[in-house]
Design a protein around this motif. Structure first.
Motif, PDB file in Angstrom:
ATOM      1  N   TYR A  53     -33.376  21.670  -8.850  1.00 32.51           N
ATOM      2  CA  TYR A  53     -33.607  20.225  -8.772  1.00 32.51           C
ATOM      3  C   TYR A  53     -32.303  19.487  -9.021  1.00 32.51           C
ATOM      4  N   TYR A  81     -36.281  13.843 -11.634  1.00 35.85           N
ATOM      5  CA  TYR A  81     -35.864  15.044 -10.913  1.00 35.85           C
ATOM      6  C   TYR A  81     -36.183  14.871  -9.440  1.00 35.85           C
ATOM      7  N   PRO A  88     -38.977  12.781  -5.481  1.00 31.12           N
ATOM      8  CA  PRO A  88     -39.024  12.891  -6.956  1.00 31.12           C
ATOM      9  C   PRO A  88     -40.155  13.810  -7.402  1.00 31.12           C
ATOM     10  N   TYR A  89     -39.813  14.733  -8.274  1.00 32.27           N
ATOM     11  CA  TYR A  89     -40.767  15.686  -8.860  1.00 32.27           C
ATOM     12  C   TYR A  89     -41.459  16.533  -7.800  1.00 32.27           C
TER      13      TYR A  89
END
Length: 152
Positions: A53, A81, A88-89
């Motif tokens: 990430y 992240y 994101p994620y």
């Protein structure tokens, strides 16, 4: 278990890409638990995990004393992240990871209070074995040849 916790995230320093920081010197609770239950502790390290990430953490905000206190109360650091496609994620970036596992450290089961001497001895052994494991395998993992573990 990840004994480094929130403190380890606060110690990330993108200006030192060859340092892999592990916040372990004062983290002895996992050793104490192992001693109380007579459970082996197994040193292991995952190569390539840091490339799974990308992250965003504004240094001015997250390195402030106030944010450190709030984060410790929450138990996590609100970092964003980004995975594959910048989501994101999301799912991790395509990245090769390699988990290396050492032989277990068999500990004695301690009835009652664990003495500081026994705790320190097994903790030092764990750190030594973890560093040795990393050093033995880093040349077999591309991009890690020049990296070093920094135990704080």
């Amino acid at each position: 278990m990840v004994p480094g916790g929130v403190n380890e995230v606060f110690l990330l320093d993108t200006s030192k890409p060859d340092d892999i920081i592990l916040f372990l010197k004062s983290r002895k609770g996992f050793i104490k638990l192992a001693l109380k239950h007579g459970t082996p502790v197994v040193p292991c390290f995952t190569f390539g995990l840091s490339g799974s990430y990308k992250f965003f953490m504004p240094p001015a905000i997250y390195r402030s004393k106030y944010m450190v206190k709030v984060t410790k109360m929450l138990g996590f650091l609100p970092v964003i992240y980004f995975g594959r496609f910048g989501i994101p994620y999301g799912i991790p970036l395509p990245n090769v990871t390699n988990v290396v596992i050492d032989k277990p450290i068999f500990v004695e089961k301690v009835e009652g209070e664990v003495s500081q001497e026994i705790l320190d001895r097994y903790h030092a052994l764990y750190i030594k074995r973890l560093v040795d494991l990393f050093e033995r395998h880093k040349s077999k993992n591309p991009g890690y040849e020049k990296k070093k573990l920094v135990i704080l």
